[in-house]
Design a protein around this motif. Structure first.
Motif, PDB file in Angstrom:
ATOM      1  N   GLN A  44       5.960  -4.357   0.404  1.00  0.00           N
ATOM      2  CA  GLN A  44       4.675  -5.050   0.360  1.00  0.00           C
ATOM      3  C   GLN A  44       4.196  -5.220  -1.081  1.00  0.00           C
ATOM      4  O   GLN A  44       3.716  -6.291  -1.454  1.00  0.00           O
ATOM      5  CB  GLN A  44       3.617  -4.277   1.153  1.00  0.00           C
ATOM      6  N   VAL A  45       4.309  -4.178  -1.877  1.00  0.00           N
ATOM      7  CA  VAL A  45       3.887  -4.247  -3.280  1.00  0.00           C
ATOM      8  C   VAL A  45       4.745  -5.256  -4.034  1.00  0.00           C
ATOM      9  O   VAL A  45       4.220  -6.127  -4.751  1.00  0.00           O
ATOM     10  CB  VAL A  45       3.947  -2.858  -3.946  1.00  0.00           C
ATOM     11  N   LEU A  46       6.058  -5.158  -3.899  1.00  0.00           N
ATOM     12  CA  LEU A  46       6.955  -6.062  -4.611  1.00  0.00           C
ATOM     13  C   LEU A  46       6.730  -7.512  -4.199  1.00  0.00           C
ATOM     14  O   LEU A  46       6.721  -8.417  -5.044  1.00  0.00           O
ATOM     15  CB  LEU A  46       8.411  -5.652  -4.385  1.00  0.00           C
ATOM     16  N   ARG A  78       4.534   6.061  -8.112  1.00  0.00           N
ATOM     17  CA  ARG A  78       5.831   6.445  -7.538  1.00  0.00           C
ATOM     18  C   ARG A  78       6.876   5.338  -7.743  1.00  0.00           C
ATOM     19  O   ARG A  78       8.043   5.618  -8.047  1.00  0.00           O
ATOM     20  CB  ARG A  78       5.685   6.785  -6.054  1.00  0.00           C
ATOM     21  N   MET A  79       6.451   4.094  -7.619  1.00  0.00           N
ATOM     22  CA  MET A  79       7.378   2.976  -7.827  1.00  0.00           C
ATOM     23  C   MET A  79       7.761   2.844  -9.301  1.00  0.00           C
ATOM     24  O   MET A  79       8.900   2.479  -9.616  1.00  0.00           O
ATOM     25  CB  MET A  79       6.760   1.675  -7.308  1.00  0.00           C
ATOM     26  N   ALA A  86       6.122  -1.620 -13.686  1.00  0.00           N
ATOM     27  CA  ALA A  86       5.594  -0.984 -14.890  1.00  0.00           C
ATOM     28  C   ALA A  86       4.090  -1.193 -14.892  1.00  0.00           C
ATOM     29  O   ALA A  86       3.573  -2.085 -14.209  1.00  0.00           O
ATOM     30  CB  ALA A  86       6.221  -1.608 -16.137  1.00  0.00           C
ATOM     31  N   LYS A  87       3.404  -0.359 -15.639  1.00  0.00           N
ATOM     32  CA  LYS A  87       1.963  -0.516 -15.813  1.00  0.00           C
ATOM     33  C   LYS A  87       1.709  -0.953 -17.245  1.00  0.00           C
ATOM     34  O   LYS A  87       2.332  -0.445 -18.175  1.00  0.00           O
ATOM     35  CB  LYS A  87       1.225   0.799 -15.564  1.00  0.00           C
ATOM     36  N   GLU A  88       0.797  -1.910 -17.402  1.00  0.00           N
ATOM     37  CA  GLU A  88       0.410  -2.382 -18.726  1.00  0.00           C
ATOM     38  C   GLU A  88      -1.100  -2.415 -18.823  1.00  0.00           C
ATOM     39  O   GLU A  88      -1.775  -2.805 -17.864  1.00  0.00           O
ATOM     40  CB  GLU A  88       0.955  -3.795 -18.976  1.00  0.00           C
ATOM     41  N   VAL A  99      -0.111  -4.253 -12.989  1.00  0.00           N
ATOM     42  CA  VAL A  99       1.144  -3.788 -12.419  1.00  0.00           C
ATOM     43  C   VAL A  99       2.102  -4.953 -12.597  1.00  0.00           C
ATOM     44  O   VAL A  99       1.798  -6.087 -12.217  1.00  0.00           O
ATOM     45  CB  VAL A  99       0.999  -3.424 -10.928  1.00  0.00           C
ATOM     46  N   VAL A 100       3.254  -4.662 -13.184  1.00  0.00           N
ATOM     47  CA  VAL A 100       4.205  -5.704 -13.547  1.00  0.00           C
ATOM     48  C   VAL A 100       5.541  -5.422 -12.874  1.00  0.00           C
ATOM     49  O   VAL A 100       6.042  -4.299 -12.904  1.00  0.00           O
ATOM     50  CB  VAL A 100       4.390  -5.751 -15.086  1.00  0.00           C
ATOM     51  N   LEU A 101       6.099  -6.447 -12.286  1.00  0.00           N
ATOM     52  CA  LEU A 101       7.410  -6.351 -11.645  1.00  0.00           C
ATOM     53  C   LEU A 101       8.475  -6.254 -12.733  1.00  0.00           C
ATOM     54  O   LEU A 101       8.516  -7.071 -13.646  1.00  0.00           O
ATOM     55  CB  LEU A 101       7.620  -7.606 -10.799  1.00  0.00           C
ATOM     56  N   THR A 102       9.320  -5.242 -12.677  1.00  0.00           N
ATOM     57  CA  THR A 102      10.403  -5.079 -13.653  1.00  0.00           C
ATOM     58  C   THR A 102      11.621  -5.883 -13.201  1.00  0.00           C
ATOM     59  O   THR A 102      11.684  -6.366 -12.059  1.00  0.00           O
ATOM     60  CB  THR A 102      10.809  -3.602 -13.783  1.00  0.00           C
ATOM     61  N   SER A 103      12.612  -5.973 -14.077  1.00  0.00           N
ATOM     62  CA  SER A 103      13.844  -6.668 -13.691  1.00  0.00           C
ATOM     63  C   SER A 103      14.527  -5.933 -12.530  1.00  0.00           C
ATOM     64  O   SER A 103      15.083  -6.564 -11.625  1.00  0.00           O
ATOM     65  CB  SER A 103      14.790  -6.807 -14.883  1.00  0.00           C
ATOM     66  N   GLU A 104      14.447  -4.593 -12.522  1.00  0.00           N
ATOM     67  CA  GLU A 104      14.997  -3.824 -11.396  1.00  0.00           C
ATOM     68  C   GLU A 104      14.226  -4.121 -10.115  1.00  0.00           C
ATOM     69  O   GLU A 104      14.814  -4.276  -9.041  1.00  0.00           O
ATOM     70  CB  GLU A 104      14.972  -2.322 -11.707  1.00  0.00           C
ATOM     71  N   GLY A 105      12.915  -4.213 -10.206  1.00  0.00           N
ATOM     72  CA  GLY A 105      12.088  -4.551  -9.052  1.00  0.00           C
ATOM     73  C   GLY A 105      12.439  -5.929  -8.507  1.00  0.00           C
ATOM     74  O   GLY A 105      12.530  -6.121  -7.287  1.00  0.00           O
ATOM     75  N   ARG A 106      12.653  -6.879  -9.403  1.00  0.00           N
ATOM     76  CA  ARG A 106      13.051  -8.232  -8.974  1.00  0.00           C
ATOM     77  C   ARG A 106      14.413  -8.199  -8.274  1.00  0.00           C
ATOM     78  O   ARG A 106      14.617  -8.851  -7.261  1.00  0.00           O
ATOM     79  CB  ARG A 106      13.104  -9.183 -10.169  1.00  0.00           C
TER      80      ARG A 106
END
Length: 158
Positions: A44-46, A78-79, A86-88, A99-106
């Motif tokens: 859901q977050v992603l 936790r994510m 990541a948090k910025e 909250v930023v989607l990382t390349s791993e998250g993508r």
């Protein structure tokens, strides 16, 4: 069910059935996403971040997911530990965070999306008619609009 609200047995039955359907669909999605090492809440977050072009403020993410700010913060932490987000700091509001989607998250959400779509298609969409699907959407929109307009979650019993 006997109560003092005037709610009929049929209305209670509709609520129980809806609640059970939701719980069982969430469980089915969760079991399927476990194969790609995600929970339903992770997905859901992603997914919400993907719809927001990969970044959202914590408060916006909470609004999108219907979660309290503290739940978003804890889950995102936790994510983050798993490298999915990541948090910025927000440059215009030093108390705010993105909250930023990382390349791993993508990468992970790209793997999970077809699994999620297949579970929803087989267990929900394929089991109802197009008219029923429109009715479900219309009913959900009406309830969500009412909740948003009234912020009615805080009833108390005396």
């Amino acid at each position: 069910m006997s109560d003092t609200t005037g709610t009929t047995d049929g209305e209670w039955s509709a609520w129980r059935t809806l609640s059970l359907m939701h719980a069982q669909l969430v469980a089915a999605v969760g079991r399927s996403l476990a194969a790609v090492e995600l929970s339903y809440t992770d997905f859901q977050v992603l997914e919400a971040l993907g719809r927001a072009q990969g970044r959202a403020r914590v408060v916006e993410l909470g609004d999108e997911l219907g979660w309290e700010k503290s739940r978003v913060s804890h889950h995102v932490t936790r994510m983050q530990e798993r490298g999915l987000v990541a948090k910025e700091r927000c440059p215009t509001d030093h108390r705010g965070l993105y909250v930023v989607l990382t390349s791993e998250g993508r990468r992970v959400v790209r793997r999970a999306a077809p699994v999620y779509a297949l579970v929803i298609q087989r267990n929900f969409v394929d089991r109802v008619t197009p008219a029923q699907l429109r009715g479900i959407r219309d009913a959900a929109d009406a309830v969500l609009d009412g909740l948003t307009a009234s912020d009615s979650g805080g009833y108390t019993l005396r």
